[in-house]
Design a protein around this motif. Structure first.
Motif, mmCIF file in Angstrom:
data_model
loop_
_atom_site.group_PDB
_atom_site.id
_atom_site.type_symbol
_atom_site.label_atom_id
_atom_site.label_comp_id
_atom_site.label_asym_id
_atom_site.label_seq_id
_atom_site.Cartn_x
_atom_site.Cartn_y
_atom_site.Cartn_z
ATOM 1 N N ARG A 41 36.917 29.097 78.508
ATOM 2 C CA ARG A 41 37.059 27.639 78.450
ATOM 3 C C ARG A 41 38.410 27.289 77.854
ATOM 4 N NH1 ARG A 41 35.687 23.315 75.023
ATOM 5 N NH2 ARG A 41 34.664 21.566 76.075
ATOM 6 N N ASP A 42 39.099 26.336 78.434
ATOM 7 C CA ASP A 42 40.388 25.875 77.931
ATOM 8 C C ASP A 42 40.150 24.661 77.038
ATOM 9 O OD1 ASP A 42 42.929 24.782 77.503
ATOM 10 O OD2 ASP A 42 43.658 25.390 79.482
ATOM 11 N N ASP A 43 40.088 24.901 75.741
ATOM 12 C CA ASP A 43 39.758 23.826 74.807
ATOM 13 C C ASP A 43 40.848 22.762 74.753
ATOM 14 O OD1 ASP A 43 37.311 25.056 73.997
ATOM 15 O OD2 ASP A 43 38.459 26.416 72.728
ATOM 16 N N ARG A 44 42.092 23.187 74.859
ATOM 17 C CA ARG A 44 43.174 22.211 74.823
ATOM 18 C C ARG A 44 43.140 21.307 76.060
ATOM 19 N NH1 ARG A 44 47.945 22.021 71.791
ATOM 20 N NH2 ARG A 44 47.641 24.170 71.079
ATOM 21 N N ALA A 45 42.839 21.900 77.223
ATOM 22 C CA ALA A 45 42.730 21.095 78.442
ATOM 23 C C ALA A 45 41.580 20.102 78.327
ATOM 24 C CB ALA A 45 42.539 21.998 79.654
ATOM 25 N N ALA A 46 40.481 20.532 77.720
ATOM 26 C CA ALA A 46 39.345 19.626 77.532
ATOM 27 C C ALA A 46 39.715 18.489 76.587
ATOM 28 C CB ALA A 46 38.144 20.399 77.009
ATOM 29 N N TRP A 47 40.519 18.792 75.564
ATOM 30 C CA TRP A 47 41.007 17.742 74.666
ATOM 31 C C TRP A 47 41.872 16.743 75.429
ATOM 32 C CZ3 TRP A 47 46.401 17.689 73.516
ATOM 33 C CH2 TRP A 47 46.806 16.691 72.629
ATOM 34 N N ARG A 48 42.761 17.237 76.283
ATOM 35 C CA ARG A 48 43.592 16.331 77.069
ATOM 36 C C ARG A 48 42.727 15.428 77.962
ATOM 37 N NH1 ARG A 48 46.439 21.092 78.564
ATOM 38 N NH2 ARG A 48 48.215 21.497 77.186
ATOM 39 N N ALA A 49 41.639 15.970 78.454
ATOM 40 C CA ALA A 49 40.778 15.217 79.362
ATOM 41 C C ALA A 49 40.004 14.113 78.647
ATOM 42 C CB ALA A 49 39.809 16.158 80.071
ATOM 43 N N GLY A 135 28.959 5.386 72.302
ATOM 44 C CA GLY A 135 29.661 4.538 73.260
ATOM 45 C C GLY A 135 31.061 4.161 72.830
ATOM 46 N N LEU A 136 31.693 4.996 72.019
ATOM 47 C CA LEU A 136 33.017 4.689 71.488
ATOM 48 C C LEU A 136 34.104 5.134 72.454
ATOM 49 C CD1 LEU A 136 32.168 5.674 67.832
ATOM 50 C CD2 LEU A 136 32.723 3.377 68.652
ATOM 51 N N PRO A 137 35.275 4.536 72.388
ATOM 52 C CA PRO A 137 36.313 4.812 73.391
ATOM 53 C C PRO A 137 36.929 6.196 73.249
ATOM 54 C CG PRO A 137 37.161 3.361 71.678
ATOM 55 C CD PRO A 137 35.685 3.485 71.443
ATOM 56 N N LEU A 138 37.409 6.686 74.394
ATOM 57 C CA LEU A 138 38.103 7.967 74.459
ATOM 58 C C LEU A 138 39.463 7.758 75.101
ATOM 59 C CD1 LEU A 138 35.125 10.144 75.722
ATOM 60 C CD2 LEU A 138 36.200 10.331 73.464
ATOM 61 N N GLU A 139 40.378 8.647 74.783
ATOM 62 C CA GLU A 139 41.693 8.649 75.399
ATOM 63 C C GLU A 139 41.889 9.932 76.184
ATOM 64 O OE1 GLU A 139 44.435 5.892 72.427
ATOM 65 O OE2 GLU A 139 44.668 8.072 72.400
ATOM 66 N N THR A 140 42.867 9.918 77.080
ATOM 67 C CA THR A 140 43.228 11.109 77.839
ATOM 68 C C THR A 140 44.707 11.392 77.647
ATOM 69 O OG1 THR A 140 43.723 9.836 79.829
ATOM 70 C CG2 THR A 140 41.457 10.636 79.571
ATOM 71 N N GLY A 141 45.098 12.607 78.016
ATOM 72 C CA GLY A 141 46.512 12.967 77.968
ATOM 73 C C GLY A 141 46.952 13.501 76.625
ATOM 74 N N GLU A 142 48.239 13.743 76.523
ATOM 75 C CA GLU A 142 48.826 14.250 75.291
ATOM 76 C C GLU A 142 48.908 13.149 74.231
ATOM 77 O OE1 GLU A 142 49.733 17.284 74.512
ATOM 78 O OE2 GLU A 142 49.528 18.277 76.461
ATOM 79 N N VAL A 143 48.994 13.571 72.980
ATOM 80 C CA VAL A 143 49.213 12.656 71.861
ATOM 81 C C VAL A 143 50.558 13.001 71.246
ATOM 82 C CG1 VAL A 143 48.401 11.891 69.595
ATOM 83 C CG2 VAL A 143 46.751 12.394 71.411
ATOM 84 N N PRO A 144 51.492 12.064 71.138
ATOM 85 C CA PRO A 144 52.791 12.381 70.543
ATOM 86 C C PRO A 144 52.627 12.914 69.127
ATOM 87 C CG PRO A 144 52.811 10.207 71.571
ATOM 88 C CD PRO A 144 51.391 10.662 71.566
ATOM 89 N N PRO A 145 53.273 14.024 68.815
ATOM 90 C CA PRO A 145 53.130 14.565 67.464
ATOM 91 C C PRO A 145 53.774 13.644 66.439
ATOM 92 C CG PRO A 145 54.829 15.742 68.665
ATOM 93 C CD PRO A 145 54.158 14.848 69.650
ATOM 94 N N PRO A 146 53.160 13.517 65.278
ATOM 95 C CA PRO A 146 53.744 12.664 64.241
ATOM 96 C C PRO A 146 54.947 13.360 63.596
ATOM 97 C CG PRO A 146 51.835 13.814 63.381
ATOM 98 C CD PRO A 146 51.924 14.176 64.832
ATOM 99 N N PRO A 147 55.744 12.621 62.867
ATOM 100 C CA PRO A 147 56.833 13.273 62.128
ATOM 101 C C PRO A 147 56.265 14.264 61.122
ATOM 102 C CG PRO A 147 57.107 10.884 62.160
ATOM 103 C CD PRO A 147 55.735 11.163 62.676
ATOM 104 N N PRO A 148 56.861 15.441 61.000
ATOM 105 C CA PRO A 148 56.370 16.408 60.014
ATOM 106 C C PRO A 148 56.571 15.890 58.591
ATOM 107 C CG PRO A 148 58.430 17.158 60.970
ATOM 108 C CD PRO A 148 58.009 15.961 61.755
ATOM 109 N N VAL A 149 55.660 16.262 57.733
ATOM 110 C CA VAL A 149 55.750 15.875 56.322
ATOM 111 C C VAL A 149 55.569 17.117 55.463
ATOM 112 C CG1 VAL A 149 54.866 13.550 56.761
ATOM 113 C CG2 VAL A 149 53.282 15.373 56.135
ATOM 114 N N ARG A 150 55.816 16.967 54.188
ATOM 115 C CA ARG A 150 55.673 18.094 53.271
ATOM 116 C C ARG A 150 54.235 18.192 52.774
ATOM 117 N NH1 ARG A 150 58.148 18.885 47.197
ATOM 118 N NH2 ARG A 150 57.583 21.077 46.958
#
Length: 287
Positions: A41-49, A135-150
């Protein structure tokens, strides 16, 4: 969560509460799904979906020690700090982990954060199935990575067990070792998902499949039921306890359950059965 009698209800968050918190500047939500090798199973692909809005994806094989052949072992504190900081997680960040199955790998994220000194962490009770059921909303696709922090890591060795600690505790007779794998794998009646790993269990270990801690909706059972199931496996707070599984993932659900009901901290054997069952110098019991 308090209606279920938990001593530490803050370790869980339900779907409605998480939905209300989305968008808060100090909140990071992470899908940490990790399927077994034989599930193909491709977990990352399922997350994108389909993922919770703005949720990032964390692969525990990437936030891991790259110097060992054992799967997703904890990295050093320095490496973890760098890796988790890349997710925009600092020491003041609230982190919520979930997985796509309900409760298979989310507790691993909770445990990792606490191992490295971060207590502002929770698990979405029931995971993505609970989110969908509400019944809560879902998104598809990539999520832009946030700026790295310490992120400043503070290692808690008491929460982690290695092979030597397990051997020592068993030899001393002062250890409760609980295995979260399905009972059929514990008894060597079903094959291990990783090739080359013997079937069976560590002599003296007790079986407590992690799904026994959950109800039919993959929500954690009420505190009284959890205490009873943990106690049946020897986890009653009277002796030091270590949880294990196939590779240190579902074992974290046992550690989380013990925390929820106020038992002393349960360490997780990070190498778990992949390490123990993959060696030729460790005893194995079948049945």
């Amino acid at each position: 969560m308090t209606e279920r009698g938990f001593a530490h209800p803050e370790a869980l968050i339900d779907a409605a509460a998480l939905a209300a918190a989305l968008g808060a500047p100090d909140l990071v939500v992470i899908d940490i799904t990790k399927s077994l090798p034989n599930e193909n199973r491709d977990d990352r692909a399922a997350w994108r979906a389909a993922h919770i809005p703005a949720a990032l994806f964390l692969d525990i094989d990437e936030v891991a020690d790259r110097t060992t052949q054992l799967p997703h072992m904890l990295p050093s504190p320095e490496d973890f700090a760098r890796m988790i900081g890349a997710f925009g997680i600092g020491n003041d960040t609230r982190v919520v982990f979930y997985d796509q199955k309900g409760m298979s790998s989310a507790a691993r994220g909770w445990w990792m954060m606490r191992v490295f000194g971060h207590d502002r962490v929770a698990v979405l009770d029931g995971g993505l199935p609970a989110w969908r059921a509400a019944g809560l909303p879902l998104e598809t696709g990539e999520v832009p990575p946030p700026p790295p922090v310490r992120f400043r890591a503070s290692f808690r060795p008491e929460l982690v067990a290695d092979l030597a600690r397990v051997r020592r505790g068993l030899a001393d007779g002062d250890l409760v070792l609980v295995d979260a794998r399905p009972a059929a794998r514990f008894r060597a009646e079903a094959p291990e998902p990783r090739p080359g790993i013997r079937g069976g269990h560590v002599p003296g270990a007790r079986s407590l499949p992690h799904l026994d801690l959950l109800d039919d909706a993959c929500l954690f059972r009420p505190a009284a039921e959890l205490r009873a199931r943990l106690a049946q496996a020897g986890l009653d707070g009277t002796r030091p306890a270590i949880a294990m599984c196939g590779s240190g993932v579902t074992a974290c659900a046992i550690a989380l359950a013990a925390h929820l009901v106020g038992l002393p901290e349960v360490a997780v054997y990070d190498g778990s059965w992949t390490e123990w069952g993959g060696r030729d110098d460790t005893p194995v019991e079948i049945g």
